[in-house]
Structure formats: C-alpha cells, structure tokens
Write an enzyme that holds these catalytic residues in place. Structure first.
Site, PDB file in Angstrom:
ATOM      1  N   THR A  11       0.728  -1.357   0.005  1.00  0.00           N
ATOM      2  CA  THR A  11      -0.015  -0.091  -0.013  1.00  0.00           C
ATOM      3  C   THR A  11       1.012   1.298   0.130  1.00  0.00           C
ATOM      4  O   THR A  11       0.201   2.438  -0.033  1.00  0.00           O
ATOM      5  CB  THR A  11      -0.964   0.177   1.119  1.00  0.00           C
ATOM      6  OG1 THR A  11      -0.081  -0.101   2.338  1.00  0.00           O
ATOM      7  CG2 THR A  11      -1.811  -1.087   1.325  1.00  0.00           C
ATOM      8  N   VAL A  14       6.160   3.164  -2.977  1.00  0.00           N
ATOM      9  CA  VAL A  14       7.051   1.910  -3.822  1.00  0.00           C
ATOM     10  C   VAL A  14       6.275   0.705  -4.040  1.00  0.00           C
ATOM     11  O   VAL A  14       6.443   0.093  -4.998  1.00  0.00           O
ATOM     12  CB  VAL A  14       8.296   1.549  -3.068  1.00  0.00           C
ATOM     13  CG1 VAL A  14       9.214   0.570  -3.717  1.00  0.00           C
ATOM     14  CG2 VAL A  14       9.164   3.197  -2.729  1.00  0.00           C
ATOM     15  N   CYS A 131      17.932   4.825  -3.310  1.00  0.00           N
ATOM     16  CA  CYS A 131      17.488   5.431  -4.504  1.00  0.00           C
ATOM     17  C   CYS A 131      18.527   6.422  -5.191  1.00  0.00           C
ATOM     18  O   CYS A 131      18.821   6.517  -6.465  1.00  0.00           O
ATOM     19  CB  CYS A 131      16.082   6.000  -4.319  1.00  0.00           C
ATOM     20  SG  CYS A 131      16.136   7.216  -3.091  1.00  0.00           S
ATOM     21  N   HIS A 243      14.616  12.471  -8.524  1.00  0.00           N
ATOM     22  CA  HIS A 243      15.859  12.787  -7.848  1.00  0.00           C
ATOM     23  C   HIS A 243      17.069  13.285  -9.105  1.00  0.00           C
ATOM     24  O   HIS A 243      16.973  12.769 -10.036  1.00  0.00           O
ATOM     25  CB  HIS A 243      16.568  11.685  -7.162  1.00  0.00           C
ATOM     26  CG  HIS A 243      15.817  11.258  -5.948  1.00  0.00           C
ATOM     27  ND1 HIS A 243      14.696  11.936  -5.349  1.00  0.00           N
ATOM     28  CD2 HIS A 243      16.183  10.349  -4.820  1.00  0.00           C
ATOM     29  CE1 HIS A 243      14.355  11.199  -4.371  1.00  0.00           C
ATOM     30  NE2 HIS A 243      15.298  10.591  -3.961  1.00  0.00           N
TER      31      HIS A 243
END
Length: 338
Positions: A11, A14, A131, A243
């Site tokens: 949920t 990611v 990340c 990013h």
C-alpha cells in the site's frame, strides 16, 4: 513457468509502483499477493490497469510456496519478516536500508554488478540500494570501466516522495497554505519544504554527515569499487517525484567530456540528453514515470586533470526503487538462480 510473488508494503508508494511495474513488464507471475499491516487488510491495490488485489496481513501470512518476495515495508519490519520469508524458501528482494551493508547480502543494480546475485543463497536476501545511489552508479559504471574513477563529489536534489506519502502530502499542504495564507505546519520535515530546499535527509552522524550521505558513500563502494572516494551532500527539494544529482568525477586515466559522452551514449540503462541550449537537459518533471537514468550537462572540470561534471536525473520510485527490484528478479530468472 509462472512464479508466485508476494509484494510486501503493497500500500506504500514503492509497493504500488512495484505492482504497476510488474504489470507493465509482463513479469512471469501466475500468482501475485499484496501484503501490508493489519490496518490495510481488505483494501485493494491495483495490479496493472484491469486487476485489483486485496491486501492480506503480513503478520499472519504463510510464505510457504512463495518464489519471490519484493519487500518495501520499512527497515524494522524487514528485519523481522525478510528472514522469515527466506526461511520458507523464497528469494527476498528487499528495498529497505536494513540489509544493504550486510556482507552476506548482495547489494545489486542489474546494469552494474549482476554477478553479485550469485551469492544470494547466503541469506536468501538481495538488497536494493538507496534510490540516490542507484541512479548515480548506473551512470558511473561505464565511466569507471573506461577511465577508472578516483573520486566522486555529488550533491543531490531529492524529491519528497523519497520520504513517503506523508512527505508528499506535507509539500502539497504547505504549498497550498502559502497561497491562502495558512500557517506552515512541519511534521515530516525539519524545515519548511515548500519553496525551499533542506540540506538534511535522515539522521545526523558523528562526523557531521547525514545517514543518507553515508549510504551513498558506502553503497557506491560495495557495488562499484571500494577504492573510489565519495563525498556526498544530500538535499531535499520541493519536487514530488524524481531525484537529480550534480556529479563531479575525477579519473585516473584520460577522460574528457567528449569521451564521457560517447561512453554514456552506449551504456545500458542510460539516456543522454545533452544539448548546450535552452531546454537541452532533463529535469525531474520530465523523468517522472520513466525507466531510464538521464544524463545531461556533461562538461569538463578544468580545475583537475581528467575531471568531468554531469547532471543525473531519474524517477526515484521507479529506477530508484520498484523497477530496480523487479529487474533484479528478472536478472535472477535469466541467470537461472530462481
């Protein structure tokens, strides 16, 4: 043959992206299970455009018969449940920070170090890097092969989605509040994030760096080469997804912007968009929803021999998390490890 896949943390930002990515890539799954905490049980998450899956309780789920676990529930939960899933016979591809520096757990970016996957059976777990590290090493790997990197100085401009749904909500609420003259409320961030940048991601460490910066240093060394020196400054920016990184690289061998561009243009997972004119570069807005790592602003650093600067951008929820995890699973299938 189709696999039984469990998505832990289904949920969250990611987890939802993992499900979407699997569907888009036609991942060979005969059975997909969505797992989350008890408060989410019974809710539905989308799997592709035509199918919804009911969320089951992670705490009571029996992993027996599960082939692959794609896990993004938070470090403390991963510490408890990833070994449980691995003990039941599944390969766990874990997106949390907990397992990344465990010497018995491979830390993998498929375009960079797929050979590390051969050690997955030591604990039954493969770690997905941070990340910001992922997108940087995808761009660094071909350059390292071409010129041997000595040192990297990186400053990140990281979107709020890296901090979860609550962080995205805070940016939205603060931005709206400024326009209607509401007071600014800080909950997820230490400073106002709307119309601001914050040089602080994760907790501070004894040397003055933050844990996010430490992650980029140690993960780059583990994935790419322990001899590379890395200096990182991690900054949160008022962007929802994507990013960006300003990366300065010093090489041992001959390297300039021409050679670097040629190397990157043929690199797996990299798209070069680099025109020395208005709009001739990629920003987080353009990369959202995309799989590639985009490189722009490639130019010489005239202050050192064999120095190059570049601008690296990627969708942190996709290549920075969900896509990389799915690609790890695909690579393991390709190598006959699952």
């Amino acid at each position: 043959m189709g696999y039984k896949v469990a998505v832990v943390g289904a949920t969250g930002n990611v987890g939802r992206e993992v499900l979407q990515t699997m569907a888009e890539r036609n991942f060979p799954a005969d059975d997909v299970v969505a797992l989350a905490s008890s408060r989410s049980v019974g809710t539905e998450v989308a799997y592709g455009d035509e199918k919804n899956i009911k969320v089951q309780d992670l705490a009571t789920f029996d992993f027996t018969g599960t082939d692959i676990v794609l896990s993004s529930p938070g470090a403390k939960i991963s510490e408890q449940f990833s070994p449980k899933a691995a003990a039941a016979g599944a390969v766990v591809i874990d997106n949390t920070s907990f397992w990344r520096m465990d010497p018995d757990v491979p830390l993998v970016v498929p375009e960079v170090n797929p050979e590390a996957l051969d050690d997955w059976k030591k604990k039954g777990i493969v770690a997905n890097p941070n990340c910001s590290t992922i997108q940087m090493v995808v761009a660094l790997k071909p350059l390292h092969e071409a010129g041997k990197i000595k040192r990297v100085v990186v400053s990140t401009y990281q979107s709020v989605s890296g901090g979860g749904k609550e962080a995205m909500d805070e940016l939205f609420t603060q931005t709206r509040g400024i326009f209607v003259n509401d007071p600014i409320t800080k909950e997820k961030f230490t400073k106002q994030i709307a119309f601001n940048v914050i040089p602080h991601i994760d907790v501070f460490m004894d040397d003055g760096s933050t844990k996010e910066e430490w992650k980029m240093v140690v993960e780059t060394k583990k994935i790419l080469d322990p001899s590379i020196k890395v200096s990182a400054t991690a900054v949160r920016a008022p962007v929802f997804v994507g990013h960006a990184e300003s990366v300065n690289i010093e090489f041992e061998n001959d390297m300039d912007h021409v050679k670097a561009r040629e190397v990157l243009e043929s690199a797996e997972g990299v798209v070069v968009v680099d025109y020395r004119q208005d709009e001739g570069y990629v920003t987080p807005v353009e990369c959202a929803g995309e799989d590639a790592v985009y490189v722009s602003r490639i130019r010489d650093d005239i202050t050192v021999e064999n120095g190059v600067n570049m601008w690296v951008v990627a969708d942190n929820l996709r290549k920075g998390a969900a896509l990389n995890a799915v690609q790890i699973a695909e690579k393991m299938i390709e190598r006959g490890l699952i």
